[in-house]
Write an enzyme that holds these catalytic residues in place. Sequence first.
Site, PDB file in Angstrom:
ATOM      1  N   LEU A  91       0.819  -1.218   0.000  1.00 35.99           N
ATOM      2  CA  LEU A  91       0.000   0.000   0.000  1.00 35.99           C
ATOM      3  C   LEU A  91       0.848   1.261   0.000  1.00 35.99           C
ATOM      4  O   LEU A  91       0.419   2.322  -0.477  1.00 35.99           O
ATOM      5  CB  LEU A  91      -0.917   0.015   1.220  1.00 35.99           C
ATOM      6  N   GLY A  92       2.030   1.191   0.574  1.00 30.51           N
ATOM      7  CA  GLY A  92       2.879   2.374   0.636  1.00 30.51           C
ATOM      8  C   GLY A  92       4.114   2.126   1.478  1.00 30.51           C
ATOM      9  O   GLY A  92       4.183   1.156   2.240  1.00 30.51           O
ATOM     10  N   GLY A  94       7.151   4.075   4.036  1.00 33.31           N
ATOM     11  CA  GLY A  94       7.547   5.237   4.805  1.00 33.31           C
ATOM     12  C   GLY A  94       8.994   5.147   5.188  1.00 33.31           C
ATOM     13  O   GLY A  94       9.724   4.261   4.703  1.00 33.31           O
ATOM     14  N   SER A  95       9.449   6.052   6.066  1.00 34.10           N
ATOM     15  CA  SER A  95      10.864   6.068   6.427  1.00 34.10           C
ATOM     16  C   SER A  95      11.268   4.840   7.230  1.00 34.10           C
ATOM     17  O   SER A  95      12.377   4.343   7.102  1.00 34.10           O
ATOM     18  CB  SER A  95      11.170   7.331   7.232  1.00 34.10           C
ATOM     19  N   SER A  98       6.982  -0.452   5.770  1.00 37.26           N
ATOM     20  CA  SER A  98       6.134  -0.628   4.597  1.00 37.26           C
ATOM     21  C   SER A  98       4.781  -1.149   5.055  1.00 37.26           C
ATOM     22  O   SER A  98       4.696  -1.930   6.005  1.00 37.26           O
ATOM     23  CB  SER A  98       6.766  -1.629   3.616  1.00 37.26           C
ATOM     24  N   VAL A  99       3.725  -0.722   4.361  1.00 36.21           N
ATOM     25  CA  VAL A  99       2.365  -1.118   4.732  1.00 36.21           C
ATOM     26  C   VAL A  99       1.782  -1.994   3.626  1.00 36.21           C
ATOM     27  O   VAL A  99       1.806  -1.622   2.448  1.00 36.21           O
ATOM     28  CB  VAL A  99       1.470   0.116   4.968  1.00 36.21           C
ATOM     29  N   ASP A 208       3.817  14.636  13.195  1.00 40.84           N
ATOM     30  CA  ASP A 208       4.042  14.388  11.767  1.00 40.84           C
ATOM     31  C   ASP A 208       2.730  14.423  10.984  1.00 40.84           C
ATOM     32  O   ASP A 208       2.430  13.526  10.205  1.00 40.84           O
ATOM     33  CB  ASP A 208       4.746  13.040  11.575  1.00 40.84           C
TER      34      ASP A 208
END
Length: 377
Positions: A91-92, A94-95, A98-99, A208
């Site tokens: 799905l995406g 990040g830093s 991962s999702v 954030d």
Amino acid sequence: MTILSVMENELTGSLPSTTELPNLEMLYLADNNFSGPFPSFITNASKLSVLNLGLNSFSGIIPSAIGKSWRRISYHELVRATDRFSENNLLGKGSFGSVYKGRLDDGMELAVKVFHLDFEEAVTSFEAECEVMSSIRHRNLVKIISCCSNDDFKALILEYMPNGSLEQCLYSDNNVLDISHRLNIMIDVASALEYLHFGYLTLIVHCDLKPSNVLLDENMVAHLTDFGISKLLGEEKSMTQTQTLATIGYMAPEYGREGRVSKNGDVYSFGIMVMETFTRKKPIDEIFTEEMSLRSWVGDSLCETVMKVVDTNLLMDDEQFSKKEECVSSILSLAMECTRESPEERINIKEAVNRLLKIRVNFLANEAMARRRRQPN
């Protein structure tokens, strides 16, 4: 007793098993060094709605009262659910993680946030999210279903949001977010922030806020997520220092310069997100330079005509043009007040919620009047 908090006291030892607390609603034991079995008296606390046991050394079987809100999901179940964490289910990224989208054997859909343990900060991020998300409940916060942790693998299992992130919706080719959608989403995010800042025993600063951390469910209701760098501030603290870097473009000036974290910083980030939501321009867009930022661009438009900066997708209905302009002007004026240079001069999120609700009431009333005028006599 309805509320019991002994957080951050370096307490040790085991907890009594015979305590009777039938009226207990909130229990905060986090960040001590309690050991022994999980407190069994929780089983009899039928009114318990908030529970925080993080950062202790409890052992043994988890009482059913705790297990009601946490579903046990093994690593092997997650492997099957995500087809071995296939790229097709990504799905995406990040830093720190991962999702992936997953589907359990019983058909339940979920999102699995797998932390990249190659980064030292990933473990800290995982622990921060577990501590915050395991104990807070609000309709506009993403719900944590469970977690999975061993030496080589750490993941959070979250409720799945079928409409993706606000960022994805804003910048997709078939953007369907009208003014009402965007206003409702901003009210949802502000409501979540109000809970974190004022509705919880401990002040929580998200740190954030940005459109990629706002997820949309099947009804387009917004849910705030990603508490990996959030900060819990005790009652005696309204501000703290950090070396953790937030996202450029959204972080408050005092955060970037001095690492100062406070709820005023969240309000600043919220204001930037409001501007982006209604202009469809990122704060790091190439049109912005040292001389002109997203904030100054929006501020200049309020002195002339706000429709110069508004996302053109919002200007379809000419009959409602003036009412739309009035609505968006009010929203962007509020965003300007959220993003003042001095933290002390910014409005707080309670006021932001109240004003956004009033803006929505006025806008819906105007839309209703327009519909009645269009109806034949």
